[in-house]
Design a protein around this motif. Structure first.
Motif, PDB file in Angstrom:
ATOM      1  N   GLU A   1       0.825  -1.205   0.000  1.00  0.00           N
ATOM      2  CA  GLU A   1       0.000   0.000   0.000  1.00  0.00           C
ATOM      3  C   GLU A   1       0.863   1.260   0.000  1.00  0.00           C
ATOM      4  O   GLU A   1       0.577   2.220  -0.736  1.00  0.00           O
ATOM      5  CB  GLU A   1      -0.934  -0.012   1.211  1.00  0.00           C
ATOM      6  N   ILE A   2       1.914   1.283   0.815  1.00  0.00           N
ATOM      7  CA  ILE A   2       2.795   2.455   0.866  1.00  0.00           C
ATOM      8  C   ILE A   2       3.470   2.676  -0.479  1.00  0.00           C
ATOM      9  O   ILE A   2       3.555   3.815  -0.973  1.00  0.00           O
ATOM     10  CB  ILE A   2       3.845   2.289   1.990  1.00  0.00           C
TER      11      ILE A   2
ATOM     12  N   ALA B   1      -7.344   5.412  -2.572  1.00  0.00           N
ATOM     13  CA  ALA B   1      -8.030   6.513  -1.879  1.00  0.00           C
ATOM     14  C   ALA B   1      -7.025   7.462  -1.230  1.00  0.00           C
ATOM     15  O   ALA B   1      -7.065   8.683  -1.452  1.00  0.00           O
ATOM     16  CB  ALA B   1      -8.997   5.954  -0.844  1.00  0.00           C
ATOM     17  N   ILE B   2      -6.110   6.916  -0.430  1.00  0.00           N
ATOM     18  CA  ILE B   2      -5.114   7.771   0.226  1.00  0.00           C
ATOM     19  C   ILE B   2      -4.189   8.400  -0.801  1.00  0.00           C
ATOM     20  O   ILE B   2      -3.862   9.589  -0.729  1.00  0.00           O
ATOM     21  CB  ILE B   2      -4.313   6.967   1.261  1.00  0.00           C
ATOM     22  N   GLY B   3      -3.771   7.602  -1.788  1.00  0.00           N
ATOM     23  CA  GLY B   3      -2.902   8.134  -2.832  1.00  0.00           C
ATOM     24  C   GLY B   3      -3.557   9.259  -3.609  1.00  0.00           C
ATOM     25  O   GLY B   3      -2.900  10.259  -3.944  1.00  0.00           O
ATOM     26  N   SER B   4      -4.855   9.140  -3.903  1.00  0.00           N
ATOM     27  CA  SER B   4      -5.561  10.187  -4.642  1.00  0.00           C
ATOM     28  C   SER B   4      -5.636  11.475  -3.837  1.00  0.00           C
ATOM     29  O   SER B   4      -5.451  12.576  -4.376  1.00  0.00           O
ATOM     30  CB  SER B   4      -6.963   9.710  -5.018  1.00  0.00           C
ATOM     31  N   ILE B   5      -5.920  11.345  -2.546  1.00  0.00           N
ATOM     32  CA  ILE B   5      -6.004  12.539  -1.698  1.00  0.00           C
ATOM     33  C   ILE B   5      -4.665  13.263  -1.650  1.00  0.00           C
ATOM     34  O   ILE B   5      -4.587  14.487  -1.846  1.00  0.00           O
ATOM     35  CB  ILE B   5      -6.477  12.157  -0.275  1.00  0.00           C
ATOM     36  N   LEU B   6      -3.601  12.522  -1.381  1.00  0.00           N
ATOM     37  CA  LEU B   6      -2.272  13.129  -1.320  1.00  0.00           C
ATOM     38  C   LEU B   6      -1.860  13.697  -2.674  1.00  0.00           C
ATOM     39  O   LEU B   6      -1.234  14.774  -2.750  1.00  0.00           O
ATOM     40  CB  LEU B   6      -1.248  12.098  -0.845  1.00  0.00           C
ATOM     41  N   ALA B   7      -2.203  13.005  -3.746  1.00  0.00           N
ATOM     42  CA  ALA B   7      -1.854  13.479  -5.085  1.00  0.00           C
ATOM     43  C   ALA B   7      -2.563  14.791  -5.402  1.00  0.00           C
ATOM     44  O   ALA B   7      -1.965  15.710  -5.978  1.00  0.00           O
ATOM     45  CB  ALA B   7      -2.206  12.411  -6.127  1.00  0.00           C
ATOM     46  N   ILE B   8      -3.828  14.880  -5.034  1.00  0.00           N
ATOM     47  CA  ILE B   8      -4.582  16.109  -5.287  1.00  0.00           C
ATOM     48  C   ILE B   8      -3.985  17.275  -4.508  1.00  0.00           C
ATOM     49  O   ILE B   8      -3.840  18.390  -5.031  1.00  0.00           O
ATOM     50  CB  ILE B   8      -6.071  15.906  -4.925  1.00  0.00           C
ATOM     51  N   VAL B   9      -3.611  17.031  -3.253  1.00  0.00           N
ATOM     52  CA  VAL B   9      -2.988  18.087  -2.444  1.00  0.00           C
ATOM     53  C   VAL B   9      -1.691  18.555  -3.088  1.00  0.00           C
ATOM     54  O   VAL B   9      -1.423  19.769  -3.206  1.00  0.00           O
ATOM     55  CB  VAL B   9      -2.738  17.585  -1.006  1.00  0.00           C
TER      56      VAL B   9
ATOM     57  N   ALA C   1      11.226   3.509  -4.957  1.00  0.00           N
ATOM     58  CA  ALA C   1      12.153   2.406  -5.218  1.00  0.00           C
ATOM     59  C   ALA C   1      12.755   1.837  -3.943  1.00  0.00           C
ATOM     60  O   ALA C   1      13.222   0.689  -3.937  1.00  0.00           O
ATOM     61  CB  ALA C   1      13.269   2.872  -6.160  1.00  0.00           C
ATOM     62  N   VAL C   2      12.731   2.591  -2.860  1.00  0.00           N
ATOM     63  CA  VAL C   2      13.306   2.125  -1.589  1.00  0.00           C
ATOM     64  C   VAL C   2      12.342   1.179  -0.864  1.00  0.00           C
ATOM     65  O   VAL C   2      12.761   0.270  -0.142  1.00  0.00           O
ATOM     66  CB  VAL C   2      13.656   3.328  -0.692  1.00  0.00           C
ATOM     67  N   VAL C   3      11.053   1.378  -1.073  1.00  0.00           N
ATOM     68  CA  VAL C   3      10.027   0.687  -0.275  1.00  0.00           C
ATOM     69  C   VAL C   3      10.049  -0.835  -0.433  1.00  0.00           C
ATOM     70  O   VAL C   3       9.902  -1.573   0.558  1.00  0.00           O
ATOM     71  CB  VAL C   3       8.635   1.260  -0.611  1.00  0.00           C
ATOM     72  N   PRO C   4      10.207  -1.400  -1.651  1.00  0.00           N
ATOM     73  CA  PRO C   4      10.142  -2.864  -1.783  1.00  0.00           C
ATOM     74  C   PRO C   4      11.148  -3.625  -0.933  1.00  0.00           C
ATOM     75  O   PRO C   4      10.940  -4.816  -0.659  1.00  0.00           O
ATOM     76  CB  PRO C   4      10.419  -3.084  -3.285  1.00  0.00           C
TER      77      PRO C   4
END
Length: 463
Positions: free
Chosen positions: A27-28, A165-173, A205-208
């Motif tokens: 998710e992150i 959902a969280i990604g869309s909110i942060l992306a819009i901001v 790229a760091v997350v995986p």
């Protein structure tokens, strides 16, 4: 007995902790990528960037070809190799770095070439766009394989809801804070857009590295068989590509495997037809902003509104689609999403009939159904994962469905020319009919989740 029970409980707790960690990591990762993606939205930003260098329907028509070509051919070639890798998270790191590098190069070279050699800039943009599409196609294949390996089918909808959902909110901001001001001055703004995209993909790229991924032999012990899968395909559930000598022999063997799989899996053939018809909505996306600019007089500043509307639509739709796929399965959800996507060219056609001033103000409505595209592509992937008879076949099934979406894109340059010659509206009406027909056909697809329920009922009855 007590020792056995205690050991079993310990293993179960460890498995639960692993599941929670892997779902959260997935998710992150997808949230960060989604935030980066808003700065290079395929339906809005990228066509506008190309038009800023050269305004041509043929060139715009090349974008979908390179986009879907990169997301289909490289994954098809890479799928057998990915299936052989017991640990796949490092492949996700590599593809994420490659995606970041493409935009980093574009950020550095844009300003110098825009002033002196716009012709070279157009060629460089298309080259980097094609390389990015290939890296993104490989990235999506690895993400799908990791999701199929680490996330249960009954939890994939929830994971999609959280990330989208969280990604869309942060992306819009982020878009409201940065994208709007940068679009006011394309000369200095475009390099900044490319730069922040590169940075965010680099962070992703760091997350995986934080996935707790067991080797494949530890997890791929059960065959997930579907009612529409033949015995011959099921017997190949533990398919592992043979070691091959030379690129040509390897490619030939891979093509034979794809052909055999398609011949023996009727459900896969059906979903490939639906996927090919859905691709019409993706072929038309570069021409919406061109219609608004050329016919309705909109400006670059309108792009921010459209980006926000599209991402808000994606986030809101995910709140409904995610739970529905977990509860009801992917087939019906996929069918309704494809039908919903057919409203995009239809709305553009209707708005073009209105007075230009009114149509320009209302053109954001077109990007409401367009927001279904990312979710629909995810559901196609989830459907392919559930359709595959085993985890080892996930890369092959996902890559075949991706290729079905991409194959019609060879017509995209022709569509771009026809848009210039015949007009936007005729092509949009034809696209509406093709996409809607694909949605209707999707209701005839098999539902893989039914077999899962049947196996659960059989297991319960034996206890």
């Amino acid at each position: 007995m007590e020792k056995f029970g205690s050991a079993e409980l310990t293993v179960q707790k460890k498995s639960n902790r692993r599941d929670i960690r892997n779902i959260a990591t997935m998710e992150i990762y997808q949230i960060i990528v989604r935030v980066g993606w808003i700065f290079k939205t395929e339906t809005i930003i990228m066509p506008a960037v190309l038009d800023a260098v050269v305004d041509s329907g043929l060139m715009r028509g090349m974008l979908p070809v390179m986009n879907r070509g990169g997301q289909s051919v490289p994954p098809l070639m890479y799928a057998p190799h990915l299936a052989k890798q017991p640990i796949k998270k490092w492949a996700l790191v590599r593809t994420s770095v490659a995606m970041s590098a493409c935009f980093a190069v574009l950020a550095v070279t844009w300003a110098p070439l825009a002033a002196s050699r716009p012709d070279l800039l157009a060629l460089l943009f298309l080259l980097l766009y094609g390389l990015f599409a290939a890296a993104n196609g490989l990235n999506l294949l690895v993400v799908a394989s990791l999701q199929g390996k680490l996330v249960s089918p009954l939890h994939r909808g929830r994971a999609m809801v959280v990330s989208v959902a969280i990604g869309s909110i942060l992306a819009i901001v982020m878009a409201l804070l940065f994208l709007g001001p940068w679009l006011h001055d394309p000369v200095t703004g475009f390099p900044k857009i490319f730069g922040i995209t590169a940075v965010l993909f680099g962070i992703a790229a760091v997350v995986p590295a934080f996935f707790d991924e067991p080797a494949d032999q530890e997890v791929d012990t059960l065959v997930e068989r579907s009612p529409h899968t033949t015995e011959a395909v099921a017997e190949k559930a533990t398919w592992i590509p043979k070691k091959l000598c030379g690129f040509q022999s390897g490619t030939r063997a891979a093509v034979n495997e794809w052909r055999t799989t398609l011949q023996k899996d009727r459900g896969l053939r059906k979903v490939c037809v639906v996927a090919a018809m859905f691709s019409a909505v993706l072929m038309l996306f570069p021409h919406y902003q061109a219609l608004a600019r050329d016919r309705l007089g909109t400006t670059l500043q309108s792009l921010l509104t459209w980006v926000v509307v599209q991402n808000a639509s994606t986030g809101i739709a995910s709140l409904v689609v995610g739970p529905l796929t977990d509860r009801r399965g992917t087939r019906d959800v996929l069918a309704w999403l494809v039908i919903g996507s057919s409203f995009t060219p239809l709305l553009a056609t209707v708005l073009a009939q209105l007075p230009h001033e009114i149509a320009g103000e209302l053109f954001w409505i077109v990007y409401v159904p367009l927001g279904l595209n990312p979710i629909t592509l995810k559901i196609f992937t989830n459907y392919a994962l559930e359709l595959a008879p085993s985890k080892s076949e996930h890369p092959r099934y996902v890559s075949i469905v991706g290729a079905a979406i991409a194959l019609p894109f060879v017509l995209s340059p022709l569509i771009g020319v026809l848009v210039d010659v015949v007009g936007f509206q005729q092509m949009f009406v034809a696209g509406t009919l093709v996409i809607a027909t694909g949605g209707i056909l999707a209701f005839g697809l098999p539902e893989p989740r039914n077999q899962l329920n049947t196996l659960q009922d059989m297991t319960f009855s034996r206890k």
